[in-house]
Design a protein around this motif. Structure first.
Motif, PDB file in Angstrom:
ATOM      1  N   ALA A 360      11.240   0.853  21.950  1.00  0.00           N
ATOM      2  CA  ALA A 360      10.116  -0.270  21.847  1.00  0.00           C
ATOM      3  C   ALA A 360      10.053  -0.703  20.169  1.00  0.00           C
ATOM      4  CB  ALA A 360       8.925   0.903  22.048  1.00  0.00           C
ATOM      5  N   THR A 361       9.640  -1.961  20.535  1.00  0.00           N
ATOM      6  CA  THR A 361       9.226  -2.372  19.183  1.00  0.00           C
ATOM      7  C   THR A 361       7.519  -3.301  18.726  1.00  0.00           C
ATOM      8  OG1 THR A 361       9.839  -4.174  17.499  1.00  0.00           O
ATOM      9  CG2 THR A 361      10.953  -5.099  19.408  1.00  0.00           C
ATOM     10  N   SER A 362       7.587  -4.134  17.795  1.00  0.00           N
ATOM     11  CA  SER A 362       6.290  -4.911  17.492  1.00  0.00           C
ATOM     12  C   SER A 362       5.224  -3.747  18.021  1.00  0.00           C
ATOM     13  CB  SER A 362       5.746  -5.664  18.988  1.00  0.00           C
ATOM     14  OG  SER A 362       6.954  -6.365  18.632  1.00  0.00           O
ATOM     15  N   LYS A 381       6.728  13.585  29.670  1.00  0.00           N
ATOM     16  CA  LYS A 381       8.452  14.363  30.378  1.00  0.00           C
ATOM     17  C   LYS A 381       9.306  13.369  31.060  1.00  0.00           C
ATOM     18  CE  LYS A 381       5.826  18.281  30.954  1.00  0.00           C
ATOM     19  NZ  LYS A 381       6.273  20.035  31.802  1.00  0.00           N
ATOM     20  N   GLY A 382       9.389  12.368  31.722  1.00  0.00           N
ATOM     21  CA  GLY A 382       9.663  11.451  32.612  1.00  0.00           C
ATOM     22  C   GLY A 382      10.041  10.372  31.322  1.00  0.00           C
ATOM     23  N   GLY A 383       9.939  10.610  30.153  1.00  0.00           N
ATOM     24  CA  GLY A 383      10.434   9.521  29.060  1.00  0.00           C
ATOM     25  C   GLY A 383       9.654   8.080  28.631  1.00  0.00           C
ATOM     26  N   ILE A 384       8.974   7.825  29.707  1.00  0.00           N
ATOM     27  CA  ILE A 384       8.039   6.952  29.464  1.00  0.00           C
ATOM     28  C   ILE A 384       7.149   6.630  28.381  1.00  0.00           C
ATOM     29  CG2 ILE A 384       5.657   5.237  30.600  1.00  0.00           C
ATOM     30  CD1 ILE A 384       6.927   6.366  33.325  1.00  0.00           C
ATOM     31  N   VAL A 385       7.692   5.548  27.238  1.00  0.00           N
ATOM     32  CA  VAL A 385       6.880   5.951  26.209  1.00  0.00           C
ATOM     33  C   VAL A 385       5.835   4.729  25.824  1.00  0.00           C
ATOM     34  CG1 VAL A 385       6.886   4.768  23.373  1.00  0.00           C
ATOM     35  CG2 VAL A 385       8.805   5.488  24.761  1.00  0.00           C
TER      36      VAL A 385
END
Length: 682
Positions: A360-362, A381-385
């Motif tokens: 992710a950026t910005s 845990k599932g990698g959602i940021v």
């Protein structure tokens, strides 16, 4: 002290648009009063299952003239928001999910009360206060089984005693007792003078009950706290050494046995080690730090070690950027890391062999007044940021990155800013005299008509080890709304462009960065937008240093406003709150060993050259670049007969210079009024 009538006048000045509008008609440009309506999203905490985000929402309270923080939940699927801690007058912060995601712990307070620890149940949305503490808890962390919550808190202590006053007769009114100071760092910016006592680690049952103190001694133990998966230990950061006051920059990571209270150091290198996080299976510890070479700036590296401290190795040696925050992936095969690159914060996945993949950026920080880079994130845990995101034209909102796609979930300021014509921002490529690229941004006034020329403000960031970026700024937009173009830059010494670029000013600041700033001014003039006879300059902290340095080097600016500057490096080194810092990292020797090196880099040494009308602005409780620095410069300008005025922001610290909306607006208005006084009119 600024009188109420003057504050009202300054707020009115800040609220004046390019063309005055009737009072009952909303202004088409940003006004000082609008600062109360702006909101910022911070500290996004995504639930373990990735379905809900808890975040802190900061907004201005026009009746108390303070920022108020509340906690809201966002449904990741629908974007629907629900408040869980949003009182009308209190503050809430630090939301932290329990391991199973059924509860959220947070800190909240009401006016006049000490902050306390609360727990909110997601199933029935009940909330309970679980502590009644004498001081504010910090760094809260759930135990792996969800039964306890660890936190840090200051424990009062006894200070040095030297003699005593005579016995006071009953009913007599005597002067307060003597204040005796014996600590190296005896005051903190934003916190005032240090009272006797130390920060220690506690645990409290998550359902309420008596807290238990786990760490003791004449040391400060700090977070973030990290439980081992078996609940047997808590990792923390401290300087637990006999001469700790002389080694405050040499922190280590320690393991605290939760049963016995035994404390074991896990790191030993010379340098700041901190921010431990433990891998899901509990065998490895990731942490941040570097080997201290006493340079003005060094990148913070990501390292990993075994749980007992053995096998330490740095895994981001090939990433020439500083790491600000880390989290383990659920499978323990990589970490998520936050770092700043070219003025833009981003989140990346870092494998254990050092490979970096951007996620992710910005990202955007929580500041409003100036366009500093920043941001925060968390991972399910599932990698959602979940992360804070923003633009030139919007403060931080909440977004999520999942499967290579990014979705923005909040738009906190659209209702206000969609009705405003904002200054337009563009990147500006600048070449310094040595061929280096100087990153810069240029803001044109709202409604700017091509072919016309407008006055310009050079606005300089602080630090100097920091960075501006493509971020929202109330100062820049208020300046632009008053008809000024604004130029802001990242001259050499700025972070996020690699260690070598940041170290170019090591032991020579201010210096070559002056040339970068002048090159940026020339590049802006070359655009054909700027009136070269109507140039102004301002900046805060490190930017205040450079503002004062600039007016001692050139007369090309019509007026200047130096904000919370350092004027005399000898006096600053001996009065700032971080007592050991300046003489240890920014100079080769102590002030009395080489006074001329301090003097030759002090803006006060150039005061005989200054002819530019210069406003001096400082917070009345600034302990980082103390008030005495600004007062020295004001006195010197008066002695020299240079037009000047001294503006103090009552009750404001260095870091809290613009914390209260009215003062932020009034400060910008005072600077604009000073510049308008010397601005050539068509």
């Amino acid at each position: 002290m600024i009188r109420k009538s003057l504050i009202s006048l300054l707020l009115l000045t800040a609220s004046m648009p390019v063309m005055a509008a009737p009072e009952d008609v909303p202004s088409p440009v940003l006004q000082g009063r609008d600062l109360f309506a702006l909101e910022v999203a911070t500290d996004p905490q995504i639930s373990p299952d990735g379905k809900t985000i808890a975040y802190v929402r900061k907004s201005g309270d026009i009746m108390t003239d303070r920022a108020r923080s509340s906690i809201w939940l966002i449904d990741v699927g629908t974007g629907k928001q629900t408040p869980i801690a949003a009182g009308s007058s209190g503050n809430a912060s630090q939301p932290r999910w329990s391991p199973g995601g059924q509860r959220i712990a947070y800190i909240a307070s009401e006016p006049g009360e000490k902050p306390q620890l609360f727990v909110h149940w997601m199933t029935n949305h009940a909330t309970a206060r679980v502590t009644g503490l004498p001081d504010a808890p910090q760094d809260i962390a759930w135990s792996p089984d969800g039964k306890q919550i660890a936190y840090t808190m200051n424990v009062p202590g006894e200070g040095l005693k030297l003699g005593k006053a005579p016995e006071k007769p009953e009913g007599a009114q005597w002067a307060p007792p003597l204040e005796i100071i014996d600590r190296v760092d005896y005051r903190n910016d934003g916190g005032g003078y240090v009272t006797p006592g130390y920060s220690h680690i506690f645990v409290v049952p998550a359902d309420g009950g008596a807290p238990r103190q786990l760490s003791f001694g004449d040391y400060n133990d700090g977070g973030p706290l990290a439980w081992t998966p078996d609940g047997a230990s808590i990792l923390f950061t401290s300087v637990r050494k006999p001469d700790w006051q002389q080694q405050v920059f040499d922190s280590e990571i320690y393991a605290l046995d939760t049963a016995s209270g035994a404390i074991t150091p896990l790191t030993t290198r010379v340098g700041p080690d901190n921010s431990p996080v433990i891998s899901p299976e509990g065998r490895q510890v990731a942490y941040l730090g570097f080997d201290d070479k006493r340079l003005a700036y060094q990148n913070t590296r990501l390292s990993i070690m075994n749980r007992d401290g053995s096998g330490a190795r740095t895994i981001t040696a090939n990433l020439d950027r500083s790491i600000d925050k880390i989290e383990w992936s659920a499978d323990g095969k990589s970490l998520y890391a936050l770092y700043d690159q070219e003025g833009v914060n981003r989140v990346a996945r870092v494998t254990l062999d050092g490979r970096v993949t951007q996620i992710a950026t910005s990202l955007a920080g929580a500041g409003l007044d100036r366009p500093y880079s920043g941001g925060d994130f968390s991972v399910s845990k599932g990698g959602i940021v979940a992360f804070t995101s923003g633009t030139y034209y919007r403060p931080a909102d909440i977004s999520v990155a999942q499967g290579g796609k990014v979705r923005q979930l909040t738009r906190l300021n659209d209702n206000l800013l969609a009705t405003k014509s904002l200054g337009q921002v563009r990147e500006l490529g600048v070449k310094a005299s040595d061929g280096r690229t100087v990153p810069a941004w240029f803001v044109t006034p709202p409604g700017y008509q091509p072919g016309t020329r407008v006055p310009m403000i050079l606005e300089i960031h602080g630090g100097p080890a920091s960075a501006y970026g493509p971020s929202f700024s109330t100062d820049d937009q208020l300046y632009a709304a008053s008809g000024y173009a604004v130029l802001y830059t990242n001259p050499r010494g700025s972070t996020s462009y690699g260690e070598e670029f940041a170290q170019l000013i090591h032991h020579k600041y201010p210096g070559d960065d002056y040339g970068d700033l002048m090159a940026a001014v020339d590049a802006a003039i070359a655009l054909g937008v700027v009136d070269p006879d109507n140039l102004f300059v301002t900046g805060g902290s490190g930017g205040g240093v450079l503002t004062s340095w600039i007016v001692g080097k050139t007369d090309r600016f019509k007026a200047a406003a130096t904000q919370k500057p350092v004027i005399n490096w000898i006096s600053e080194a001996l009065t700032m709150d971080n007592t050991l810092f300046t003489s240890r990292y920014w100079f080769e020797k102590k002030p009395w060993e080489d006074p001329m090196s301090y003097w030759s880099r002090s803006p006060l040494s150039l005061i005989g050259n200054v002819k530019t009308p210069t406003l001096v602005v400082v917070g009345s409780e600034d302990y980082r670049t103390p008030v005495s620095e600004s007062e020295q410069y004001y006195a010197a300008l008066q002695i020299q007969g240079v037009p000047t005025a001294l503006v103090k922001v009552p009750g404001a610290s260095h870091g809290g210079f613009t914390a209260r909306p009215s003062q932020s607006a009034a400060k910008a208005a005072a600077i604009l009024a000073w510049f308008d006084k010397y601005r050539s009119k068509p």
